[in-house]
Scaffold this motif. Structure first.
Motif, PDB file in Angstrom:
ATOM      1  N   VAL A 164      -4.689   4.534   1.522  1.00  0.00           N
ATOM      2  CA  VAL A 164      -3.011   4.732   0.364  1.00  0.00           C
ATOM      3  C   VAL A 164      -1.991   4.513   1.488  1.00  0.00           C
ATOM      4  CG1 VAL A 164      -1.193   6.673  -0.043  1.00  0.00           C
ATOM      5  CG2 VAL A 164      -3.855   6.892  -0.540  1.00  0.00           C
ATOM      6  N   LEU A 165      -2.152   4.453   2.710  1.00  0.00           N
ATOM      7  CA  LEU A 165      -1.168   4.520   3.658  1.00  0.00           C
ATOM      8  C   LEU A 165      -1.207   2.388   4.031  1.00  0.00           C
ATOM      9  CD1 LEU A 165      -1.927   6.509   7.276  1.00  0.00           C
ATOM     10  CD2 LEU A 165       0.026   6.666   4.861  1.00  0.00           C
ATOM     11  N   VAL A 166      -2.437   2.026   3.923  1.00  0.00           N
ATOM     12  CA  VAL A 166      -2.416   0.195   3.605  1.00  0.00           C
ATOM     13  C   VAL A 166      -1.662   0.188   2.508  1.00  0.00           C
ATOM     14  CG1 VAL A 166      -3.471  -1.891   3.543  1.00  0.00           C
ATOM     15  CG2 VAL A 166      -4.153  -0.214   4.586  1.00  0.00           C
ATOM     16  N   LEU A 167      -1.998   0.658   1.149  1.00  0.00           N
ATOM     17  CA  LEU A 167      -1.050   0.774  -0.576  1.00  0.00           C
ATOM     18  C   LEU A 167       0.242   0.715  -0.446  1.00  0.00           C
ATOM     19  CD1 LEU A 167      -0.944   0.003  -2.966  1.00  0.00           C
ATOM     20  CD2 LEU A 167      -1.248   3.066  -3.278  1.00  0.00           C
ATOM     21  N   ALA A 168       1.012   1.896   0.886  1.00  0.00           N
ATOM     22  CA  ALA A 168       2.056   1.782   0.775  1.00  0.00           C
ATOM     23  C   ALA A 168       2.700   0.631   2.293  1.00  0.00           C
ATOM     24  CB  ALA A 168       2.396   3.209   1.844  1.00  0.00           C
ATOM     25  N   ALA A 169       2.788   0.483   2.911  1.00  0.00           N
ATOM     26  CA  ALA A 169       2.864  -0.534   3.574  1.00  0.00           C
ATOM     27  C   ALA A 169       2.684  -2.280   2.500  1.00  0.00           C
ATOM     28  CB  ALA A 169       2.614  -0.991   4.922  1.00  0.00           C
ATOM     29  N   PHE A 170       1.437  -2.400   1.922  1.00  0.00           N
ATOM     30  CA  PHE A 170       1.451  -3.462   0.635  1.00  0.00           C
ATOM     31  C   PHE A 170       2.621  -3.426   0.375  1.00  0.00           C
ATOM     32  CE2 PHE A 170      -0.177  -5.289  -2.765  1.00  0.00           C
ATOM     33  CZ  PHE A 170      -0.580  -6.385  -2.500  1.00  0.00           C
ATOM     34  N   VAL A 171       2.805  -2.125  -0.320  1.00  0.00           N
ATOM     35  CA  VAL A 171       4.143  -2.806  -1.404  1.00  0.00           C
ATOM     36  C   VAL A 171       5.598  -2.567  -0.432  1.00  0.00           C
ATOM     37  CG1 VAL A 171       5.565  -1.093  -2.813  1.00  0.00           C
ATOM     38  CG2 VAL A 171       2.928  -0.963  -3.101  1.00  0.00           C
ATOM     39  N   LEU A 172       5.621  -2.304   0.157  1.00  0.00           N
ATOM     40  CA  LEU A 172       6.461  -2.871   1.088  1.00  0.00           C
ATOM     41  C   LEU A 172       6.902  -3.694   1.720  1.00  0.00           C
ATOM     42  CD1 LEU A 172       9.078  -0.637   2.554  1.00  0.00           C
ATOM     43  CD2 LEU A 172       7.781  -0.390   4.415  1.00  0.00           C
ATOM     44  N   MET A 173       5.531  -4.825   2.218  1.00  0.00           N
ATOM     45  CA  MET A 173       6.172  -6.383   2.404  1.00  0.00           C
ATOM     46  C   MET A 173       6.506  -6.668   1.041  1.00  0.00           C
ATOM     47  SD  MET A 173       3.594  -7.060   5.087  1.00  0.00           S
ATOM     48  CE  MET A 173       3.364  -8.686   5.132  1.00  0.00           C
ATOM     49  N   LEU A 174       5.863  -6.500  -0.418  1.00  0.00           N
ATOM     50  CA  LEU A 174       6.188  -7.360  -1.689  1.00  0.00           C
ATOM     51  C   LEU A 174       7.429  -6.702  -1.790  1.00  0.00           C
ATOM     52  CD1 LEU A 174       3.077  -6.067  -4.205  1.00  0.00           C
ATOM     53  CD2 LEU A 174       3.377  -7.843  -3.207  1.00  0.00           C
ATOM     54  N   ASP A 175       8.228  -5.856  -1.433  1.00  0.00           N
ATOM     55  CA  ASP A 175       9.332  -5.562  -2.108  1.00  0.00           C
ATOM     56  C   ASP A 175      10.984  -6.313  -1.146  1.00  0.00           C
ATOM     57  OD1 ASP A 175      10.580  -4.417  -3.736  1.00  0.00           O
ATOM     58  OD2 ASP A 175      11.947  -2.554  -1.817  1.00  0.00           O
ATOM     59  N   ARG A 176      10.068  -6.012   0.378  1.00  0.00           N
ATOM     60  CA  ARG A 176      11.101  -6.300   1.220  1.00  0.00           C
ATOM     61  C   ARG A 176      11.186  -7.872   1.962  1.00  0.00           C
ATOM     62  NH1 ARG A 176      13.788  -2.734  -0.495  1.00  0.00           N
ATOM     63  NH2 ARG A 176      13.753  -0.334   0.283  1.00  0.00           N
TER      64      ARG A 176
END
Length: 148
Positions: A107-119
Motif C-alpha cells: 500500500v505504501l508503494v501504491l501511495a508513492a506510485f499515485v503521487l508520482m503519477l499525479d505530481r
C-alpha cells in the motif's frame, strides 16, 4: 527521468510491491475470499481501462509518449469524464494488486506510485496540453475531473 514512462513505472511499482510483500510485508490483513478475487478483478479492470484508451490514441493517430508534444485533444471514451483515464487505469491495477496481496507495505508503494503519477506525469502533461490547445483545453478541464 523522462525515460521512465508510466507503463515502466507501473511495472517497477508491481515488482517492488511483490518484493516487499515477500520480504517485508508489514501488517497483514485477514484473509477473506473476496480479497484475492476482488484485487485481481481490479487489476484486470485497470489494465483494461488503460489499454482501451491507449488504443483510442492509436486510432486517433496521436502520440502516447508522455514527454512529447500532444497532437490532439482526445475527448472520447472515459476522457469525457476524466482527463487521465490511462493513469486511472494504472492506479486501479496497482491498487488491485495491493488489495490482493493483503499486506501493508504494498500500500505504501501504491501511495508513492499515485503521487508520482499525479505530481510528475499529470502536471507535465497538463502544462503541455495548455501550451498546445490553450482555451480549448481550459474548457475541457471545466467539464472533466483530473482523475475520476
Amino acid at each position: 527521468m523522462r525515460r521512465l514512462l508510466p507503463p515502466l513505472l507501473l511495472i517497477l511499482a508491481i515488482a517492488l510491491m511483490l518484493l516487499l510483500h515477500r520480504f517485508a510485508p508489514g501488517l497483514h490483513w485477514p484473509p477473506v475470499p473476496w480479497r484475492s478475487w476482488g484485487g485481481m478483478a481490479t487489476v484486470v479492470l485497470g489494465l483494461g481501462i488503460a489499454q482501451w484508451h491507449a488504443r483510442l490514441f492509436r486510432r486517433r493517430g496521436t502520440n502516447l509518449h508522455t514527454f512529447r508534444e500532444p497532437q490532439q485533444l482526445v475527448t472520447e471514451g472515459l476522457f469525457r469524464h476524466s482527463r487521465n483515464p490511462m493513469y486511472l487505469g494504472f492506479a486501479l491495477a496497482a491498487a488491485g494488486l495491493a488489495l490482493a496481496l493483503g499486506a501493508a507495505t504494498p500500500v505504501l508503494v501504491l501511495a508513492a506510485f499515485v503521487l508520482m503519477l499525479d505530481r510528475w506525469y499529470i502536471r507535465f502533461e497538463e502544462q503541455a496540453m495548455l501550451r498546445s490547445f490553450g482555451q480549448a483545453y481550459r474548457d475541457y478541464c471545466r467539464h472533466t475531473r483530473r482523475w475520476f
